[in-house]
Design an enzyme around this catalytic site. Structure first.
Site, mmCIF file in Angstrom:
data_model
loop_
_atom_site.group_PDB
_atom_site.id
_atom_site.type_symbol
_atom_site.label_atom_id
_atom_site.label_comp_id
_atom_site.label_asym_id
_atom_site.label_seq_id
_atom_site.Cartn_x
_atom_site.Cartn_y
_atom_site.Cartn_z
ATOM 1 N N HIS A 1 -114.668 -85.817 13.681
ATOM 2 C CA HIS A 1 -115.953 -85.776 14.392
ATOM 3 C C HIS A 1 -116.743 -84.623 13.795
ATOM 4 O O HIS A 1 -116.191 -83.547 13.555
ATOM 5 C CB HIS A 1 -115.717 -85.559 15.889
ATOM 6 C CG HIS A 1 -116.961 -85.517 16.723
ATOM 7 N ND1 HIS A 1 -118.016 -86.385 16.555
ATOM 8 C CD2 HIS A 1 -117.326 -84.690 17.746
ATOM 9 C CE1 HIS A 1 -118.965 -86.114 17.441
ATOM 10 N NE2 HIS A 1 -118.574 -85.083 18.161
ATOM 11 N N GLY B 1 -108.244 -90.917 20.496
ATOM 12 C CA GLY B 1 -107.104 -90.860 19.591
ATOM 13 C C GLY B 1 -105.918 -91.679 20.051
ATOM 14 O O GLY B 1 -105.193 -92.264 19.234
#
Length: 346
Positions: A65, A91
């Site tokens: 990210h 995740g």
């Protein structure tokens, strides 16, 4: 961490069991060609500061990210290649999809200021392939586009809308004298069940699960919701593009997450989160038949967030990932442990 290694804690045992090489920063990082930073956003600056001192010349740093680069403005050593592989889901769901032989849609990007050897894109492709992203689709993007679209999706349809709608729908059902246990299960598992149709056929398939009269009701409700929420969605987009949203979030980090933790506790204490268990099975079609408002909320939220992102200059593919395709994966977290689980893993 050295302390974790000495104590041989659960994560150490799990890593050893799966044949990973385990050691501390100082021993592992200087020899690594690729270092992947998967720590929480708020930890990035301190982690990156340490990594840059240890990483060898001409190595590669990976992000999942781009917040640290785009919003914080982190500067990375010029000889280090900086890439991003951003699966469009939590995740935990990346692992779930990989284990079932598939993957999740993934954005990849190279930080232009850190691609001195012009090999960043090939490394990002290889990384995305290794986690199964190619099976679902890999889209070349940029750090800034990933960050802005990710924040917009999470704050609106993916997290903000699902959370608020869960609480409001539950309160409405309770006000109408429905069984609290049934109402909670209908909503908790309803998001997952209904959004599964989005994965296979988008809004069209989701609407097709309704009767003709219910389709009309859902459509009209959706249009009304869009009119009400359009200004709010636009404000979210404006604050994200300007950086105001990120600035406020980073202020809260410095204040030990005071606002975040207060909000989490407030949600944890709601009647929806504390509702009793419903042990009977709810048939799949019943989630649609009794969830017309939920369908309307999903339709309006997806369309609004997509439209606002497109109007802000985000490409359609990226806006699609962040408004529709990631929804079932976020809904899965609610199905596990209601809103607490979603807030914990996002």
């Amino acid at each position: 961490k050295k302390n974790s290694i000495l104590k041989k804690n659960h994560s150490w045992m799990n890593a050893i069991k799966n044949n990973f090489q385990v050691d501390d920063y100082e021993s592992l990082i200087p020899n690594a060609d690729l270092v992947i930073n998967l720590t929480p956003d708020k930890e990035h600056h301190n982690v990156i500061k340490i990594l840059q001192q240890l990483m060898k010349k001409n190595s590669c740093l990976g992000y999942s990210h781009g917040f640290n680069i785009v919003e914080f403005g982190e500067k990375i050593r010029e000889d280090i290649t900086v890439i991003m592989v951003a699966p469009k889901c939590p995740g935990t769901e990346v692992r779930e999809e990989y284990n079932r032989g598939f993957g999740v849609p993934t954005l990849i990007a190279v930080h232009d200021a850190n691609d001195i050897h012009k090999q960043g894109l090939e490394i990002a492709k290889a990384w995305s392939f290794s986690i199964g992203g190619h099976r679902a689709g890999v889209l070349e993007s940029s750090f800034i586009a990933e960050v802005k679209s990710d924040l917009m999706g999470e704050q609106t349809i993916l997290c903000g809308m699902l959370q608020t709608a869960s609480l409001l729908c539950y309160e409405k059902l309770i006000t109408d004298k429905h069984n609290p246990a049934y109402a909670a299960k209908l909503i908790q598992n309803g998001w997952e069940t209904i959004t599964e149709s989005l994965k296979h056929g988008g809004i069209t398939l989701m609407m097709d699960r309704l009767s003709n009269s219910s389709k009309i009701r859902a459509y009209n409700l959706s249009e009304n919701i869009k009119k009400i929420l359009a200004p709010l969605f636009q404000k979210h987009m404006d604050d994200i593009i300007s950086g105001e949203f990120s600035a406020e979030m980073m202020k809260d980090w410095k204040n030990h997450d005071q606002k975040l933790l207060f909000w989490r506790q407030k949600i944890k204490n709601t009647s929806f989160e504390t509702a009793p268990m419903y042990n009977k099975k709810i048939p799949e079609q019943e989630y649609y038949d009794h969830g017309i408002l939920m369908v309307a909320i999903l339709k309006s939220g997806i369309e609004l967030s997509f439209e606002k992102m497109i109007n802000a200059g985000i490409i359609a593919e990226s806006a699609y990932y962040e408004s529709l395709h990631e929804l079932p994966l976020i809904a899965n977290t609610i199905a596990r442990k209601k809103l607490y689980e979603m807030n914990k893993v996002i």
